[in-house]
Design a protein around this motif. Structure first.
Motif, PDB file in Angstrom:
ATOM      1  N   GLN A 184      33.136  31.719  22.331  1.00 17.53           N
ATOM      2  CA  GLN A 184      31.915  31.035  22.463  1.00 17.53           C
ATOM      3  C   GLN A 184      32.036  29.640  23.040  1.00 17.53           C
ATOM      4  N   VAL A 210      28.845  27.494  30.893  1.00 19.61           N
ATOM      5  CA  VAL A 210      27.409  27.156  31.114  1.00 19.61           C
ATOM      6  C   VAL A 210      27.522  25.767  31.563  1.00 19.61           C
ATOM      7  N   GLY A 217      16.692  21.557  22.248  1.00 18.94           N
ATOM      8  CA  GLY A 217      17.955  22.010  21.720  1.00 18.94           C
ATOM      9  C   GLY A 217      18.351  21.507  20.396  1.00 18.94           C
ATOM     10  N   SER A 221      16.655  25.563  12.735  1.00 15.64           N
ATOM     11  CA  SER A 221      17.052  26.819  12.502  1.00 15.64           C
ATOM     12  C   SER A 221      17.915  26.591  11.087  1.00 15.64           C
ATOM     13  N   LEU A 281      21.583  33.763  16.378  1.00 14.27           N
ATOM     14  CA  LEU A 281      21.445  33.744  17.849  1.00 14.27           C
ATOM     15  C   LEU A 281      20.591  32.360  18.122  1.00 14.27           C
ATOM     16  N   ILE A 282      19.690  32.155  17.410  1.00 11.24           N
ATOM     17  CA  ILE A 282      18.818  30.746  17.562  1.00 11.24           C
ATOM     18  C   ILE A 282      19.499  29.706  17.568  1.00 11.24           C
ATOM     19  N   VAL A 323      22.860  29.120  18.092  1.00  8.43           N
ATOM     20  CA  VAL A 323      23.612  29.354  19.352  1.00  8.43           C
ATOM     21  C   VAL A 323      22.919  28.856  20.690  1.00  8.43           C
ATOM     22  N   ILE A 324      21.680  29.668  20.821  1.00  8.21           N
ATOM     23  CA  ILE A 324      21.027  29.423  22.149  1.00  8.21           C
ATOM     24  C   ILE A 324      20.696  28.114  22.218  1.00  8.21           C
ATOM     25  N   SER A 325      20.212  27.447  21.064  1.00 12.94           N
ATOM     26  CA  SER A 325      19.758  26.206  20.934  1.00 12.94           C
ATOM     27  C   SER A 325      20.874  25.068  21.415  1.00 12.94           C
ATOM     28  N   MET A 344      23.375  25.804  23.336  1.00 13.30           N
ATOM     29  CA  MET A 344      23.781  26.133  24.637  1.00 13.30           C
ATOM     30  C   MET A 344      22.747  25.166  25.522  1.00 13.30           C
ATOM     31  N   ILE A 345      21.147  25.372  25.076  1.00 14.66           N
ATOM     32  CA  ILE A 345      20.065  24.696  25.696  1.00 14.66           C
ATOM     33  C   ILE A 345      20.500  22.929  25.785  1.00 14.66           C
TER      34      ILE A 345
END
Length: 495
Positions: free
Chosen positions: A323, A330, A361, A368, A377-378, A380-382, A384-385
């Motif tokens: 990750q 990214v 983010g 979360s 996943l929330i 993790v996505i946050s 990344m944002i």
């Protein structure tokens, strides 16, 4: 046509050498992300002191102390010895730090025996590398800005940030390859004291892995140190040093003869003396430069970059090293977004949009942890944002603005001060992240720390957006001499 092509080749070749310093900047600061857990377990084996979370936070961030020193002296070195010679010195420090961090026992200690004295020796080598990072962080964008034509200056300086992020991605891959099938140690608090769980399973990472990660930097460091000898001194430094003909030669190779004469006259018109007093053009320009640096770090990005594997591990979703590498990819892609849009969209719009994206983010991660039943996943996505938003805004654009916002005659000193503040706040954020992240409170346990730290970063991101909107001038399309005139006019209007 051949002359134009030769001109671009010459410019891009010297810029590529300069941005290699940015790659080393990223490599040196991010190498700790893969090495820190093995390093922590190694020093926890010492008999003469207790290696606490606080000690580990300081050790993981010790290079930043050197960054503060390096950036603080960069202005003096740049003015006295030039940008080129100062970057050569930075390369030597990178190289020595890589070797010393790999083998801190050199001459004075027994190999593989952790102790308080060995910890100090290790931190000395990390601080030495940090001095190199501090010099490179101030001088690489300054060097690029002083050789680049105004119409592509923002793009070329942004490539320095791309190199920083690429260096971080490279070291994420290198750390991943070095670790291989071996496992990082698991450190848990047992009866109020840190303990290594099943150290035999992670013996290689504790004894050898972290050493190989640090010494891998010696290869790019050696290459940079050699190549920097072949680039020219910057035209603006040459003019300030009284070498007008040499400056004209460099400018001609980059811009063509007629344009070079115009630029030289413009430079000479704004560089009456080698240096002027810091506040000759007022306090506001210095304040804005400092606060750009403060906000770039106070938004918390480097806490995420330095401790990425640990953060992803806490989210319990897949291999944290994989990750971390994905996040590095990214980051690269969104840094390229800044490179290709900074001259079209301008500096301010990118900074404001990035600040808002980072706030979304960071607050997403906080939410979360506050809510129940949220998919892993929330966060993790946050994350990344949050990271991606930084990469197209505060990451590259802060360096662009710092390299071009200051008047010619105070640029060396002003950049040094601004970048020193950047590293001071980098150290504050990085050294306080783990203690805040691991804070516990009542029924919430450690989730309280996660909510607090990301909520704090989110609020700071919002404040940063307002600061840029209200105070930061747009520098798109302006020459460095235009900025000198802008601040001079503002100073005269305020008298």
């Amino acid at each position: 046509m051949n002359d134009a092509k030769k001109s671009k080749t010459y410019l891009f070749s010297i810029v590529m050498v300069a941005v290699l310093g940015g790659l080393l900047f990223g490599y040196d600061t991010a190498v700790i992300s893969g090495a820190e857990k093995g390093l922590q377990a190694f020093f926890m084996g010492a008999d003469d002191f207790v290696y606490t979370d606080t000690w580990h936070g300081i050790t993981s961030s010790s290079a930043l102390l050197g960054c503060i020193i390096g950036s603080a002296i960069s202005g003096c070195l740049a003015s006295r010895y030039g940008r080129k010679q100062s970057l050569f010195l930075a390369g030597i420090m990178f190289f020595l730090s890589a070797l010393g961090s790999y083998y801190p026992e050199f001459l004075f200690f027994s190999y593989g025996e952790p102790s308080y004295s060995l910890l100090l020796a290790f931190n000395f080598y990390r601080i030495l590398g940090g001095v190199g990072v501090g010099l490179a962080s101030a001088l690489c964008p300054m060097y690029i800005a002083e050789v680049a034509p105004s119409n592509i200056r923002g793009t070329l300086v942004s490539w320095n940030q791309f190199a920083i992020i690429f260096g971080q991605l490279v070291v994420y891959f290198v750390n991943f390859i070095i670790l291989g099938d071996n496992v990082n140690p698991v450190v848990e608090v047992v009866e109020g004291v840190n303990k290594v769980i099943n150290p035999d399973a992670a013996a290689w990472a504790i004894e050898t892995g972290w050493r190989q990660m640090f010494v891998s930097e010696a290869v790019p460091a050696g290459l940079f140190t050699i190549l920097i000898l072949f680039v020219p001194k910057t035209p603006r430094y040459l003019v300030m040093s009284g070498h007008d003909e040499e400056a004209l030669t460099v400018l001609t190779k980059i811009n063509g003869r007629e344009r070079a004469k115009q630029i030289l006259a413009d430079i000479k018109g704004t560089v009456q003396t080698k240096t002027e007093r810091l506040f000759t053009y007022g306090w506001l320009v210095i304040f804005i430069g400092i606060m750009l640096s403060v906000f770039q770090q106070a938004v918390g990005i480097n806490a995420v970059l330095y401790f990425a594997p640990r953060i992803f591990e806490s989210m319990n979703i897949g291999n944290p090293m994989v990750q971390t590498v994905f996040m590095g990819v990214v980051n690269i892609l969104f840094t390229l977004l800044a490179v290709f849009t900074v001259e079209k969209l301008g500096r301010k719009p990118l900074l404001i949009c990035g600040s808002i994206g980072m706030a979304v983010g960071a607050l997403g991660v906080a939410f979360s942890n506050l809510a129940t039943g949220i998919s892993p996943l929330i966060p993790v996505i946050s994350i990344m944002i949050y990271s991606a938003s930084f990469m197209f805004s505060w990451g590259p654009i802060c360096w662009v603005l710092i390299s071009e916002i200051f008047p010619n005659t105070v640029r060396g000193t002003a950049v040094a001060i601004a970048v020193a503040f950047q590293w001071i706040f980098n150290f504050i954020v990085s050294s306080t992240f783990l203690p805040m992240y691991n804070m516990s409170a009542g029924d919430m346990g450690e989730k309280f720390g996660h909510i607090f730290v990301y909520g704090l970063y989110g609020v700071i991101c919002i404040i940063a957006a307002v600061f840029v909107w209200k105070l930061v001038p747009e520098t798109k399309g302006k020459t460095l001499e235009d900025m000198t005139r802008l601040w001079k006019n503002r100073q005269e209007q305020n008298k």
